[in-house]
Design an enzyme around this catalytic site. Structure first.
Site, PDB file in Angstrom:
ATOM      1  N   PHE A 180       0.853  -1.187   0.000  1.00  0.00           N
ATOM      2  CA  PHE A 180       0.000   0.000   0.000  1.00  0.00           C
ATOM      3  C   PHE A 180       0.885   1.233   0.000  1.00  0.00           C
ATOM      4  O   PHE A 180       1.780   1.352   0.831  1.00  0.00           O
ATOM      5  CB  PHE A 180      -0.931   0.035   1.212  1.00  0.00           C
ATOM      6  N   ASP A 227       9.112   2.688   1.524  1.00  0.00           N
ATOM      7  CA  ASP A 227       7.942   3.432   1.989  1.00  0.00           C
ATOM      8  C   ASP A 227       7.814   3.181   3.483  1.00  0.00           C
ATOM      9  O   ASP A 227       7.395   2.114   3.914  1.00  0.00           O
ATOM     10  CB  ASP A 227       6.689   2.946   1.239  1.00  0.00           C
ATOM     11  N   LYS A 276       2.366   9.893   8.239  1.00  0.00           N
ATOM     12  CA  LYS A 276       1.708   9.393   9.451  1.00  0.00           C
ATOM     13  C   LYS A 276       2.349   9.937  10.745  1.00  0.00           C
ATOM     14  O   LYS A 276       2.130  11.094  11.066  1.00  0.00           O
ATOM     15  CB  LYS A 276       1.659   7.866   9.414  1.00  0.00           C
TER      16      LYS A 276
HETATM   17  C1  PLP Z   1      -1.009   5.318   4.923  1.00  0.00           C
HETATM   18  C2  PLP Z   1       0.067   4.899   4.000  1.00  0.00           C
HETATM   19  C3  PLP Z   1       0.311   5.607   2.807  1.00  0.00           C
HETATM   20  C4  PLP Z   1      -0.559   6.753   2.347  1.00  0.00           C
HETATM   21  O1  PLP Z   1      -0.502   7.850   3.184  1.00  0.00           O
HETATM   22  P1  PLP Z   1      -1.618   9.004   2.983  1.00  0.00           P
HETATM   23  O2  PLP Z   1      -1.197  10.035   3.993  1.00  0.00           O
HETATM   24  O3  PLP Z   1      -2.944   8.406   3.246  1.00  0.00           O
HETATM   25  O4  PLP Z   1      -1.494   9.501   1.607  1.00  0.00           O
HETATM   26  C5  PLP Z   1       1.373   5.207   2.039  1.00  0.00           C
HETATM   27  N1  PLP Z   1       2.137   4.162   2.377  1.00  0.00           N
HETATM   28  C6  PLP Z   1       1.933   3.461   3.506  1.00  0.00           C
HETATM   29  C7  PLP Z   1       2.843   2.318   3.841  1.00  0.00           C
HETATM   30  C8  PLP Z   1       0.877   3.788   4.346  1.00  0.00           C
HETATM   31  O5  PLP Z   1       0.641   3.062   5.445  1.00  0.00           O
END
Ligand code: PLP
Length: 396
Positions: A135, A220, A249
Site C-alpha cells: 500500500f 515506503d 503518518k
Molecule cells: C497510509 C500509508 C500511505 C498513504 O498515506 P496518505 O497520507 O494516506 O497519503 C502510504 N504508504 C503506507 C505504507 C501507508 O501506510
C-alpha cells in the site's frame, strides 16, 4: 449507498464510518460525544504517535499559530529547514522534500526514481517495480505502484509503467528487472495488506540487486517509520541503507505532514523547478514535526518502544494459547502489531469497539494494534483484558 448517517448526506461515500463522533482526546483515550470513552489503539492509523493532545505538541502548534501559519515554499521556512536537518542527521539521507501526506511523499520518491535514470542518460528506464499486498496511498501513481485491483479498478490506463512481484521473493524481483527499470518501491514492514516484516536478508538482497543494475531502492516508511518499529526507521533493522524513503503518518503526530528523503546520488537531479508543493512542510507542519522529533529522540525512548512491544507480544501469545478458536498468530515489529484472527477480523473489531477499544483492520484477516508509542504498561494491560473478554464472548 443506502443507510447514510444523518449529517453525512453531503459526504462522498468513500468512507463508511460507524456512528461515533469524538469530542476530545487525551493520551491513549478518545471521548465520544455520547460520553463513552475508547482506548485508542488505532491512533488514526499509526498517526497519533504520542496519543491525543500531547502537551509538547499542542504547545508547538499553538506557539507557531500565534506567529504565522503559511508563507509558501518560495520563501524560507526555517522550522522545516531545521526538521530536514534533524531527519538527515539521523538517517541515510542528505536531502528532504516535504509534502502533506504519505501518498505525496511517495509521488516525490517515484519521480526521483525516474529522474535519476533520465539524468544518467537512460530516459527509457521509467518502469518501477512494486510488491504484492503493498500500500502506497491513493493517488494515481501510488495505486499503480501497489497494483491492488480493489484500488485501481476504473482509474488507470492499461500500462502506467509499474510491475509487481510477490513481497519477500527475491528471485521474482531479479527476474522482473529489465533495462527499462528505474527502481523498486516497497514497505520494509507491510501494513495495510497484513502486517508483514521483510527479513533483513530480503532487504539486503534488494539492496544488492539495485546496486548490480544501478536502479534506486525506495522504502515506503509512511507507516513503519518514525519510531513505530522501535528504531527511528525500519530499514535500520536490516543494516542496509535505501536511496529514497517516504515518511508521513507519525511524523506530524496528527498534523498533516509527509517527507521524501533521498541520498545525494538520488536527489541530485531534483533541481529547481522539478517538483513542488504549496503547503508541504509549512510553518505549522514544521513546528509540530520538530516537536515530534524532540519526543522521539529523548534518551531511551526508542528502546522503550521495543520493551513495550516485547511485553504486549508475550501477552498476545498467551491469549492465542487461551483462545485458539479466535486467534491464530501475532506478526510485526515494535508497536506495529498484527494479530491474525481465526474468526472474521471485522467481527472482532466491532466487538472491541463495543467494549471500548479501537483497533485497525488489516489484510490477511488481521487486526492491527497501533497504540501511541508512549502507551503505558497499564493501558497495554487494559487492551489485553478487553481482547480477552471479546475472544471469550465471540467463541462462546
Ligand atoms: C497510509 C500509508 C500511505 C498513504 O498515506 P496518505 O497520507 O494516506 O497519503 C502510504 N504508504 C503506507 C505504507 C501507508 O501506510
Amino acid at each position: 449507498m443506502s443507510n447514510v448517517l444523518p449529517g453525512r448526506e453531503a459526504m462522498m461515500t468513500t468512507y463508511n464510518p460507524p456512528n461515533i463522533a469524538f469530542e476530545r482526546g487525551e493520551g491513549t483515550w478518545l471521548y465520544a460525544e455520547d460520553g463513552k470513552k475508547y482506548l485508542d489503539f488505532y491512533s488514526g492509523i499509526a498517526v497519533c504517535a504520542f496519543g491525543h493532545a500531547h502537551p509538547h505538541l499542542v504547545a508547538a502548534l499553538k506557539d507557531q499559530a500565534d506567529k504565522f501559519w503559511h508563507c509558501s515554499n518560495m520563501f524560507r521556512v526555517t522550522e522545516s529547514e531545521k526538521l530536514a536537518k534533524r531527519l538527515t542527521d539521523n538517517s541515510f539521507a542528505s536531502k528532504v522534500f516535504f509534502s502533506n501526506s504519505g501518498a505525496e511523499a511517495n509521488e516525490c520518491g517515484l519521480k526521483v526514481l525516474r529522474k535519476y535514470q533520465e539524468a544518467k542518460g537512460r530516459p527509457e528506464r521509467k518502469r518501477i517495480i512494486g510488491m504484492t499486498s503493498a500500500f502506497h496511498g491513493r493517488t494515481l501513481g501510488t495505486i499503480a505502484a501497489a497494483g491492488n485491483p480493489a484500488h485501481t479498478a476504473g482509474f488507470l490506463m492499461e500500462d502506467e509503467g509499474y510491475d509487481q512481484v510477490p513481497f519477500g521473493d527475491l528471485e521474482a524481483l531479479e527476474a522482473a528487472i529489465t533495462n527499462e527499470t528505474a527502481g523498486v518501491i516497497f514497505e520494509p514492514v507491510q501494513g495495510e495488506g497484513g502486517i508483514r516484516p521483510g527479513t533483513a536478508e530480503y532487504l539486503r538482497g534488494i539492496r544488492a540487486l539495485c546496486d548490480k543494475h544501478d536502479i534506486l531502492m525506495m522504502v515506503d516508511e509512511v507507516q513503519c517509520g518514525m519510531g513505530r518499529t522501535g528504531k527511528l526507521f525500519a530499514y535500520e533493522w536490516s543494516g542496509i541503507e535505501p536511496d529514497v524513503m517516504s515518511l508521513a503518518k507519525g511524523i506530524g503526530g496528527g498534523f498533516p505532514l509527509g517527507a521524501c528523503l533521498a541520498n545525494d546520488k538520488a536527489a541530485e537531479a531534483m533541481i529547481f523547478g522539478t517538483h513542488g508543493s504549496t503547503y508541504g512542510g509549512n510553518p505549522l507542519a514544521g513546528a509540530v514535526g520538530n516537536a515530534v522529533m524532540d519526543l522521539l529522540m529523548e534518551d531511551g525512548f526508542l528502546a522503550s518502544v521495543t520493551e513495550k512491544s516485547n511485553k504486549v507480544r508475550a501477552q498476545l501469545e498467551e491469549l492465542i494459547a487461551k483462545h485458539p478458536k479466535a486467534l491464530v498468530s501475532v506478526h510485526g515489529l515494535g508497536l506495529m502489531i498484527g494479530l491474525k484472527c481465526a474468526i472474521p477480523n471485522g467481527d472482532v473489531l466491532v466487538e472491541l469497539r463495543n467494549e471500548g477499544m479501537l483497533c485497525a483492520k488489516s489484510g490477511d484477516n488481521q487486526i492491527r494494534f497501533l497504540p501511541p508509542l508512549n502507551v503505558s504498561d497499564d493501558e497495554l494491560d487494559t487492551a489485553i483484558e478487553i481482547l480477552d473478554r471479546v475472544c471469550t464472548k465471540l467463541t462462546a
